[in-house]
Design a protein around this motif. Structure first.
Motif, PDB file in Angstrom:
ATOM      1  N   ARG A 345      -5.823  -5.346  -0.804  1.00 42.04           N
ATOM      2  CA  ARG A 345      -6.446  -4.063  -0.460  1.00 42.04           C
ATOM      3  C   ARG A 345      -6.796  -3.865  -2.276  1.00 42.04           C
ATOM      4  O   ARG A 345      -7.466  -3.639  -3.037  1.00 42.04           O
ATOM      5  CB  ARG A 345      -5.702  -3.063   0.423  1.00 42.04           C
ATOM      6  N   TYR A 346      -5.726  -3.815  -2.882  1.00 43.45           N
ATOM      7  CA  TYR A 346      -5.314  -4.200  -4.340  1.00 43.45           C
ATOM      8  C   TYR A 346      -6.597  -5.016  -4.964  1.00 43.45           C
ATOM      9  O   TYR A 346      -6.978  -4.448  -5.848  1.00 43.45           O
ATOM     10  CB  TYR A 346      -3.673  -4.611  -4.520  1.00 43.45           C
ATOM     11  N   TRP A 349      -9.426  -3.069  -6.043  1.00 40.80           N
ATOM     12  CA  TRP A 349      -9.324  -2.429  -6.892  1.00 40.80           C
ATOM     13  C   TRP A 349      -9.667  -2.280  -7.723  1.00 40.80           C
ATOM     14  O   TRP A 349     -10.032  -1.668  -8.422  1.00 40.80           O
ATOM     15  CB  TRP A 349      -7.856  -1.239  -6.464  1.00 40.80           C
ATOM     16  N   ALA A 360      -8.168   0.994 -11.245  1.00 38.06           N
ATOM     17  CA  ALA A 360      -7.079   1.261 -10.002  1.00 38.06           C
ATOM     18  C   ALA A 360      -5.806   2.112  -9.356  1.00 38.06           C
ATOM     19  O   ALA A 360      -5.843   2.965  -8.967  1.00 38.06           O
ATOM     20  CB  ALA A 360      -6.174  -0.133 -10.220  1.00 38.06           C
ATOM     21  N   ALA A 364      -6.095   5.197  -7.093  1.00 40.77           N
ATOM     22  CA  ALA A 364      -4.224   4.756  -6.588  1.00 40.77           C
ATOM     23  C   ALA A 364      -4.350   6.858  -6.649  1.00 40.77           C
ATOM     24  O   ALA A 364      -3.717   7.216  -5.741  1.00 40.77           O
ATOM     25  CB  ALA A 364      -3.966   3.996  -7.290  1.00 40.77           C
ATOM     26  N   ASP A 397      -4.082   0.813   2.891  1.00 38.26           N
ATOM     27  CA  ASP A 397      -3.833   1.848   1.174  1.00 38.26           C
ATOM     28  C   ASP A 397      -2.129   1.864   0.757  1.00 38.26           C
ATOM     29  O   ASP A 397      -1.817   2.162  -0.334  1.00 38.26           O
ATOM     30  CB  ASP A 397      -4.661   2.639   2.502  1.00 38.26           C
ATOM     31  N   ALA A 400      -1.527  -0.974  -1.153  1.00 43.06           N
ATOM     32  CA  ALA A 400      -1.987  -1.199  -1.919  1.00 43.06           C
ATOM     33  C   ALA A 400      -1.430   0.071  -3.439  1.00 43.06           C
ATOM     34  O   ALA A 400      -1.171  -0.935  -4.387  1.00 43.06           O
ATOM     35  CB  ALA A 400      -3.955  -1.268  -2.061  1.00 43.06           C
ATOM     36  N   VAL A 403       0.866  -2.048  -4.670  1.00 43.76           N
ATOM     37  CA  VAL A 403       1.331  -2.898  -5.467  1.00 43.76           C
ATOM     38  C   VAL A 403       1.344  -2.258  -6.731  1.00 43.76           C
ATOM     39  O   VAL A 403       1.681  -2.644  -7.941  1.00 43.76           O
ATOM     40  CB  VAL A 403      -0.189  -3.980  -5.204  1.00 43.76           C
ATOM     41  N   GLN A 404       0.400  -1.079  -6.707  1.00 42.77           N
ATOM     42  CA  GLN A 404      -0.098  -0.101  -8.724  1.00 42.77           C
ATOM     43  C   GLN A 404       1.741   0.570  -8.636  1.00 42.77           C
ATOM     44  O   GLN A 404       1.373   0.562  -9.858  1.00 42.77           O
ATOM     45  CB  GLN A 404      -1.097   0.952  -7.911  1.00 42.77           C
ATOM     46  N   ARG A 407       3.223  -2.399 -10.500  1.00 40.52           N
ATOM     47  CA  ARG A 407       2.383  -2.150 -11.737  1.00 40.52           C
ATOM     48  C   ARG A 407       2.745  -1.353 -12.673  1.00 40.52           C
ATOM     49  O   ARG A 407       3.153  -1.547 -14.648  1.00 40.52           O
ATOM     50  CB  ARG A 407       1.187  -2.313 -11.752  1.00 40.52           C
TER      51      ARG A 407
END
Length: 497
Positions: A345-346, A349, A360, A364, A397, A400, A403-404, A407
């Motif tokens: 999913r990421y 983005w 992204a 998010a 979602d 993801a 994941v954000q 980051r």
């Protein structure tokens, strides 16, 4: 992608006990399940498969499949009997050349009793002869075989192999494959990997496919029908074979406009995820009435419905990202599904950023704001969602968002080092969410347990990250819907089986 809303495997009965020959008295039966808590009856114990050689003949008009499966395996215990996951009708089983007894058990078990105990560490050859009509078979009330007007397709998750070949059906037991399929002239047979050869004789054509890298059973696919094929090569030199049913109707143009960008997208993904890990690439769109897509290794399956609203490269990005996150590195257990879906999913983005349709960060913020704290969305734990929520939208979602959040915590340099390095860490193998957390901590030099706990394991809405708070402070109102959102949301059907 995906299908599962319930966990029928967890309801499977244990294999019935069979009489053990006197010569096998020193051994013990292999477990009827590999030990996955979500699906206790999936996979099997007592052996590891190294290679499947499948020689098949399929009649599209009647959906009849006959085959001989040769399975090369190594025993992991002194083995008096063992299970294979399979549904079609078996006529003979041989173990190391000798005829073996066999019986069916539970919903999908084929129980094999060799004439003598198989010693631990032995290299074993199992031959299974079988035939049947895959579309007539169900387990736990469903089928993973898709009948089409011109043939049939085996593609599903977490199970599809049972309908077309006997296997140790769990991602932990990867193997290489040779798939040889004989079909009537004018019909094509597709599978994973590279097409080694074709030959025709007496009105039949045989297609010989090879997957030379380890492949999980649910990632193996078979598709027979009348397809238009396109071939090419990526800039990095990977051969591409795409296939489209000849009767896709109004969806044909949009499907081609999306899937024909496979090579371009794979090359783009390699910049984030590392070199493409296989020697073949492509995608296929059969005329099924399903709604999902699936990351079948080297050649993803796409439902025509994915393109009903027009071209959508976002779904292609999702399934191709799985070639690294899901195929190259596969889950050790089905509870680790975030390692597949959160990152695929990421990748969508990141593609939105690439296409200048929303960063992204913007996506998010939009997703985070779209789900208030009392939304059931936040009660699903992507790091261990349970079999009933394995393919819930939150795994995608909220996954993801995790994941954000990583980051945001690490900064781009360290984050993208983790994103690219992880597939190499467990190349062609399996891993858990805990493995990923430890890897990210090692590469970044930071303690990340609290971050992952909040985003993956707590049944509540995590506090917004500092980056999100700063972005929200600059906005006069709720985050605007990114331009890419409708295309991303249109791919939600990839998990609605």
């Amino acid at each position: 992608m995906h299908r599962r809303l319930t966990a029928p495997g967890a309801l499977a009965a244990a294999s019935v006990l069979l009489a053990i020959p006197a010569s096998a008295a020193s051994g013990s039966p292999g477990a009827p399940g590999i030990g996955d808590p979500y699906y206790p009856a999936y996979g099997n114990g007592g052996y590891d498969v190294s290679h499947y050689d499948l020689r098949l003949k399929y009649r599209p008009a009647t959906d009849e499949l006959e085959g001989t499966a040769t399975i090369l395996a190594k025993t992991t215990q002194d083995l008096s009997r063992f299970d294979l996951d399979f549904l079609l009708d078996v006529s003979e089983v041989r173990v190391d050349g000798a005829v073996a007894a066999f019986a069916t058990s539970g919903e999908h078990e084929l129980v094999v009793t060799p004439k003598k105990t198989l010693a631990e560490g032995a290299q074993v050859t199992v031959v299974v002869r079988y035939r049947g009509v895959p579309s007539s078979k169900q387990a736990y009330g469903f089928t993973s075989w898709h009948r089409t007007p011109d043939g049939g397709v085996g593609a599903n998750e977490p199970e599809a192999a049972w309908w077309w070949f006997p296997s140790n059906d769990h991602p932990l037991d990867k193997a290489t494959y040779d798939v040889s399929v004989q079909v009537p002239d004018g019909t094509q047979a597709l599978s994973n990997g590279t097409l080694q050869s074709t030959s025709s004789r007496a009105g039949w054509t045989r297609f010989n496919w090879r997957s030379g890298k380890p492949q999980a059973t649910y990632l193996a696919t078979l598709a027979v029908g009348r397809f238009d094929l396109t071939t090419g090569t990526t800039e990095s030199g990977i051969p591409v074979v795409n296939a489209y049913s000849r009767d896709l109707g109004d969806n044909a143009g949009a499907a081609r406009a999306s899937v024909e960008r496979t090579g371009e997208i794979a090359d783009w993904l390699s910049g984030y995820l590392g070199p493409y890990p296989f020697d073949a690439l492509g995608g296929y769109v059969p005329n099924t009435n399903t709604g999902y897509a699936l990351e079948t290794q080297t050649r993803p399956f796409y439902s025509p419905r994915q393109f009903a609203g027009g071209s959508n490269t976002s779904v292609v990005v999702h399934e191709l990202a799985h070639q690294w996150y899901g195929d190259f590195v596969s889950v050790a257990g089905w509870k680790d599904i975030w390692l597949n879906e959160g990152f695929a999913r990421y990748a969508q983005w990141l593609w939105s950023e690439h296409e200048d349709e929303g960063t992204a960060r913007e996506i998010a913020d939009y997703v985070y704001a779209s789900h208030p704290a009392d939304d059931a969305f936040w009660t699903v734990k992507p790091g261990d969602p349970g079999p009933e929520n394995q393919f819930d939208i939150a795994v995608y979602d909220r996954g993801a968002l995790a994941v954000q959040a990583l980051r945001d915590e690490l900064g781009d340099e360290a984050f993208f080092a983790v994103l690219k390095g992880w597939p190499r860490e467990h190349a062609y193998g399996n891993a858990t969410v805990s493995d990923f957390v430890r890897y990210a901590e090692r590469v970044s030099g930071r303690q990340l347990g609290a971050l992952f706990d909040a985003w993956l394991f707590q049944p509540s809405k995590p506090a917004a990250s500092a980056a999100r708070t700063a972005a929200a402070a600059k906005a006069a109102a709720a985050p605007a819907q990114p331009k890419s959102w409708k295309k991303i949301a249109a791919t939600n059907d990839v998990h609605a089986h």
